[in-house]
Design an enzyme around this catalytic site. Structure first.
Site, short mmCIF file in Angstrom:
data_model
loop_
_atom_site.label_atom_id
_atom_site.label_comp_id
_atom_site.label_asym_id
_atom_site.label_seq_id
_atom_site.Cartn_x
_atom_site.Cartn_y
_atom_site.Cartn_z
N HIS A 54 1.34 2.54 -10.26
CA HIS A 54 0.29 2.40 -9.64
C HIS A 54 -0.88 2.00 -9.69
CE1 HIS A 54 2.24 6.20 -7.68
NE2 HIS A 54 2.65 5.64 -8.45
N GLU A 80 9.28 10.26 -8.46
CA GLU A 80 9.99 10.19 -7.11
C GLU A 80 11.05 9.17 -6.56
OE1 GLU A 80 7.22 10.92 -4.11
OE2 GLU A 80 6.58 12.91 -5.36
N VAL A 81 9.96 7.87 -7.20
CA VAL A 81 11.41 6.67 -6.45
C VAL A 81 11.44 6.30 -7.56
CG1 VAL A 81 10.61 4.81 -5.52
CG2 VAL A 81 9.52 6.42 -4.62
N ARG A 91 0.56 -1.54 -0.03
CA ARG A 91 -0.28 -0.14 0.01
C ARG A 91 0.97 1.29 0.48
NH1 ARG A 91 -5.06 -0.89 -0.26
NH2 ARG A 91 -5.82 -2.56 0.07
N ASP A 92 0.70 2.08 -0.49
CA ASP A 92 0.93 3.89 -0.95
C ASP A 92 1.29 3.91 0.56
OD1 ASP A 92 1.66 5.43 -3.31
OD2 ASP A 92 1.91 6.42 -1.56
N HIS A 145 7.28 1.50 -10.42
CA HIS A 145 6.46 0.92 -10.00
C HIS A 145 5.10 1.50 -10.52
CE1 HIS A 145 7.70 4.64 -8.54
NE2 HIS A 145 6.67 4.42 -8.74
#
Ligand code: AMP
Length: 126
Positions: free
Chosen positions: A112, A105-106, A34-35, A110
């Site tokens: 979402h 950002e990372v 989970r974010d 990934h």
């Protein structure tokens, strides 16, 4: 094309078990969690365990097994959430930000998965 991967990025640290995470599903090649700052009632990040920076990097260099696992993991989470439109679900959105213009950002690939409410227009004005 050489991609440079930063082994100190936060998702690399999560994958090494150095930082806790709220795991939804773990497979041979992926971790889904989970974010930490959810933008929708359901906001899950799916990351491959391999050292890939962006989706294009993954698409070019990952093995067939990694690609299949990543894709099937995203599908399985949508099914587990019950959001697939083909099965009566209310839908969802997948986002994978890449690089500077994508506001990534990372720097570890990934996707979402966002669901649980109407998500509004695809893009806000930058
Ligand atoms: P992006 O802009 O696509 O790179 O998004 C990175 C996402 O990672 C953001 O939605 C953050 O809220 C999320 N995030 C950052 N740190 C963590 C963490 N430790 N655990 C879970 N999600 C995180």
């Amino acid at each position: 094309m050489a991609y440079s991967y930063d082994d100190d990025n936060i998702f690399a640290r999560i994958l090494r078990g150095e930082i806790p995470n709220d795991t939804v599903l773990e497979t041979e090649h992926c971790l889904a969690f989970r974010d930490i700052a959810p933008q929708a009632p359901e906001h899950i990040l799916v990351v491959p365990k391999g050292r890939y920076v962006t989706y294009d990097h993954f698409a070019l260099e990952a093995s067939e097994a990694e690609i299949a696992d990543f894709t099937r993991t995203i599908g399985r989470i949508c099914a587990d959430l019950g959001v697939q439109p083909g099965d009566g679900g209310a839908g969802y959105r997948l986002i994978s930000n890449a690089g500077e213009n994508g506001l990534q950002e990372v720097p570890h690939l990934h996707v979402h998965i966002l669901a649980g409410r109407r998500l509004g227009p695809l893009l806000a004005k930058g």
